[in-house]
Design a protein around this motif. Sequence first.
Motif, PDB file in Angstrom:
ATOM      1  N   TYR A  25     134.921  99.516  56.042  1.00  0.00           N
ATOM      2  CA  TYR A  25     134.239 100.473  55.166  1.00  0.00           C
ATOM      3  C   TYR A  25     134.825 100.413  53.756  1.00  0.00           C
ATOM      4  O   TYR A  25     134.093 100.404  52.767  1.00  0.00           O
ATOM      5  CB  TYR A  25     134.378 101.879  55.737  1.00  0.00           C
ATOM      6  CG  TYR A  25     133.832 102.957  54.817  1.00  0.00           C
ATOM      7  CD1 TYR A  25     132.458 103.202  54.741  1.00  0.00           C
ATOM      8  CD2 TYR A  25     134.678 103.702  54.002  1.00  0.00           C
ATOM      9  CE1 TYR A  25     131.952 104.164  53.894  1.00  0.00           C
ATOM     10  CE2 TYR A  25     134.190 104.669  53.155  1.00  0.00           C
ATOM     11  CZ  TYR A  25     132.819 104.902  53.101  1.00  0.00           C
ATOM     12  OH  TYR A  25     132.336 105.847  52.249  1.00  0.00           O
ATOM     13  N   THR A  26     136.163 100.367  53.656  1.00  0.00           N
ATOM     14  CA  THR A  26     136.803 100.294  52.350  1.00  0.00           C
ATOM     15  C   THR A  26     136.417  99.011  51.623  1.00  0.00           C
ATOM     16  O   THR A  26     136.128  99.018  50.428  1.00  0.00           O
ATOM     17  CB  THR A  26     138.337 100.370  52.505  1.00  0.00           C
ATOM     18  OG1 THR A  26     138.685 101.601  53.135  1.00  0.00           O
ATOM     19  CG2 THR A  26     139.021 100.292  51.150  1.00  0.00           C
ATOM     20  N   LYS A  30     134.255  98.947  48.191  1.00  0.00           N
ATOM     21  CA  LYS A  30     134.762  98.300  46.985  1.00  0.00           C
ATOM     22  C   LYS A  30     133.738  97.314  46.438  1.00  0.00           C
ATOM     23  O   LYS A  30     133.523  97.232  45.225  1.00  0.00           O
ATOM     24  CB  LYS A  30     136.083  97.589  47.279  1.00  0.00           C
ATOM     25  CG  LYS A  30     136.651  96.880  46.053  1.00  0.00           C
ATOM     26  CD  LYS A  30     137.913  96.121  46.375  1.00  0.00           C
ATOM     27  CE  LYS A  30     138.388  95.338  45.156  1.00  0.00           C
ATOM     28  NZ  LYS A  30     139.601  94.547  45.434  1.00  0.00           N
ATOM     29  N   GLY A  31     133.078  96.556  47.332  1.00  0.00           N
ATOM     30  CA  GLY A  31     132.060  95.622  46.883  1.00  0.00           C
ATOM     31  C   GLY A  31     130.893  96.328  46.212  1.00  0.00           C
ATOM     32  O   GLY A  31     130.395  95.878  45.172  1.00  0.00           O
ATOM     33  N   ALA A 142     135.999  95.052  38.972  1.00  0.00           N
ATOM     34  CA  ALA A 142     136.815  95.071  40.189  1.00  0.00           C
ATOM     35  C   ALA A 142     138.013  95.988  40.017  1.00  0.00           C
ATOM     36  O   ALA A 142     138.407  96.711  40.949  1.00  0.00           O
ATOM     37  CB  ALA A 142     137.268  93.657  40.532  1.00  0.00           C
ATOM     38  N   ARG A 143     138.597  95.994  38.823  1.00  0.00           N
ATOM     39  CA  ARG A 143     139.752  96.854  38.579  1.00  0.00           C
ATOM     40  C   ARG A 143     139.350  98.330  38.590  1.00  0.00           C
ATOM     41  O   ARG A 143     140.055  99.169  39.158  1.00  0.00           O
ATOM     42  CB  ARG A 143     140.380  96.482  37.231  1.00  0.00           C
ATOM     43  CG  ARG A 143     141.712  97.149  36.945  1.00  0.00           C
ATOM     44  CD  ARG A 143     142.332  96.598  35.681  1.00  0.00           C
ATOM     45  NE  ARG A 143     142.545  95.149  35.795  1.00  0.00           N
ATOM     46  CZ  ARG A 143     142.914  94.380  34.773  1.00  0.00           C
ATOM     47  NH1 ARG A 143     143.072  94.902  33.568  1.00  0.00           N
ATOM     48  NH2 ARG A 143     143.093  93.092  34.951  1.00  0.00           N
ATOM     49  N   ILE A 144     138.221  98.644  37.975  1.00  0.00           N
ATOM     50  CA  ILE A 144     137.760 100.033  37.966  1.00  0.00           C
ATOM     51  C   ILE A 144     137.402 100.485  39.379  1.00  0.00           C
ATOM     52  O   ILE A 144     137.657 101.632  39.771  1.00  0.00           O
ATOM     53  CB  ILE A 144     136.556 100.188  37.018  1.00  0.00           C
ATOM     54  CG1 ILE A 144     136.978  99.877  35.577  1.00  0.00           C
ATOM     55  CG2 ILE A 144     135.984 101.606  37.094  1.00  0.00           C
ATOM     56  CD1 ILE A 144     135.821  99.876  34.600  1.00  0.00           C
ATOM     57  N   ALA A 145     136.804  99.584  40.163  1.00  0.00           N
ATOM     58  CA  ALA A 145     136.473  99.917  41.551  1.00  0.00           C
ATOM     59  C   ALA A 145     137.725 100.256  42.343  1.00  0.00           C
ATOM     60  O   ALA A 145     137.706 101.156  43.194  1.00  0.00           O
ATOM     61  CB  ALA A 145     135.721  98.756  42.199  1.00  0.00           C
ATOM     62  N   ASP A 152     139.308 108.304  45.493  1.00  0.00           N
ATOM     63  CA  ASP A 152     138.687 108.845  46.700  1.00  0.00           C
ATOM     64  C   ASP A 152     139.717 109.069  47.802  1.00  0.00           C
ATOM     65  O   ASP A 152     139.709 110.100  48.480  1.00  0.00           O
ATOM     66  CB  ASP A 152     137.589 107.903  47.200  1.00  0.00           C
ATOM     67  CG  ASP A 152     136.381 107.869  46.281  1.00  0.00           C
ATOM     68  OD1 ASP A 152     136.276 108.752  45.417  1.00  0.00           O
ATOM     69  OD2 ASP A 152     135.545 106.963  46.428  1.00  0.00           O
ATOM     70  N   GLN A 153     140.611 108.090  47.977  1.00  0.00           N
ATOM     71  CA  GLN A 153     141.628 108.206  49.012  1.00  0.00           C
ATOM     72  C   GLN A 153     142.603 109.330  48.691  1.00  0.00           C
ATOM     73  O   GLN A 153     143.059 110.063  49.590  1.00  0.00           O
ATOM     74  CB  GLN A 153     142.381 106.889  49.161  1.00  0.00           C
ATOM     75  CG  GLN A 153     143.315 106.835  50.359  1.00  0.00           C
ATOM     76  CD  GLN A 153     142.557 107.001  51.669  1.00  0.00           C
ATOM     77  OE1 GLN A 153     141.554 106.327  51.897  1.00  0.00           O
ATOM     78  NE2 GLN A 153     143.010 107.906  52.521  1.00  0.00           N
ATOM     79  N   LEU A 154     142.919 109.478  47.403  1.00  0.00           N
ATOM     80  CA  LEU A 154     143.826 110.551  47.001  1.00  0.00           C
ATOM     81  C   LEU A 154     143.224 111.918  47.290  1.00  0.00           C
ATOM     82  O   LEU A 154     143.923 112.842  47.736  1.00  0.00           O
ATOM     83  CB  LEU A 154     144.163 110.426  45.513  1.00  0.00           C
ATOM     84  CG  LEU A 154     145.081 111.509  44.932  1.00  0.00           C
ATOM     85  CD1 LEU A 154     146.435 111.507  45.645  1.00  0.00           C
ATOM     86  CD2 LEU A 154     145.258 111.321  43.429  1.00  0.00           C
ATOM     87  N   VAL A 155     141.920 112.062  47.034  1.00  0.00           N
ATOM     88  CA  VAL A 155     141.251 113.337  47.311  1.00  0.00           C
ATOM     89  C   VAL A 155     141.337 113.669  48.799  1.00  0.00           C
ATOM     90  O   VAL A 155     141.635 114.806  49.181  1.00  0.00           O
ATOM     91  CB  VAL A 155     139.778 113.287  46.847  1.00  0.00           C
ATOM     92  CG1 VAL A 155     139.020 114.512  47.330  1.00  0.00           C
ATOM     93  CG2 VAL A 155     139.702 113.194  45.327  1.00  0.00           C
TER      94      VAL A 155
END
Length: 306
Positions: A25-26, A30-31, A142-145, A152-155
Amino acid sequence: MNTSDTSPNSIYSSFLNQTNYAANYTKDRKGILTQMYVRKLASACIARYKWNGLPPEIDSRFLEITLYFRGLAVFTYDDSFEKYMAYRAQGVGQLDWYDNPLSFTCYANNLMSRVVSADDCVPIWGNNMRVPDHDLCMTIAARIAEFDISIDQLVVNTRHPVLLVSDDQTRQSTMAVWRQLQEGQPFIGTHKGIGQDIDQFVKAFDLGVSASDLPTLQIAKTRVMNEFMGFMGINNANQDKRERLVSDEVAANNSQVGIFRADAMNAREYACELINKRYNLNVSVEWNEKAVESLDESSNDSVEYD
């Protein structure tokens, strides 16, 4: 299984290996995010310049898209069509003393291909290095993604700032409890294997995350975006701290932006000069103020000068 499909999140979710699904999923997310940002950044590149005086059969949008993806387009008068044409192209054969191709292979979507002498066309280069901008957009996107994934993970981790570890016997039960916590259910049902001795089977480790980390990530993401805007010649003025900017900082930023803007502008202006001389036209190109002036003004209106 294609995890970009909605089925794994609904019908088949209870049958999937949760660890592999989370990893897939991650990767898929990211893609998707990378492609989204590539589209947005590419749109910003294409909107930078405004062409004037082009023959009506020349599509300026196609011209800029071709320069973005390929770094080169060729302007010529096509006798078979009896009109001016802009083609995708690449240099072929020998180069002159200044590394300019002496001929170009021009091609279009209908599989048409023809070789045109440099004396019978005008090459339009996207910049003085004669390379596409697409690789830059891909790198920055890619860097911004990555920042978006981290945010998202931090939230999620801020809401559940612990890592649960259990043995194989209570793994499924622990995952069921964890899903209920993530869903925000007010009541957690009883699960086999988890009872009064839960502390013997499940351990919780503090991830050390804090909601105060979120602004730091957001600022870093903004700086990456501003870096890209600077490369494209679009004023950005370090907006995350613009209330503290001084005149020297603004001048330095404007100088950098001006250099990058001139790189692509000079290549286009030189092509216009050759087109007008060879075909007796009045083609010109200018910075698209209508598209970017609001951004430039918002970058400078709130700046306090010393």
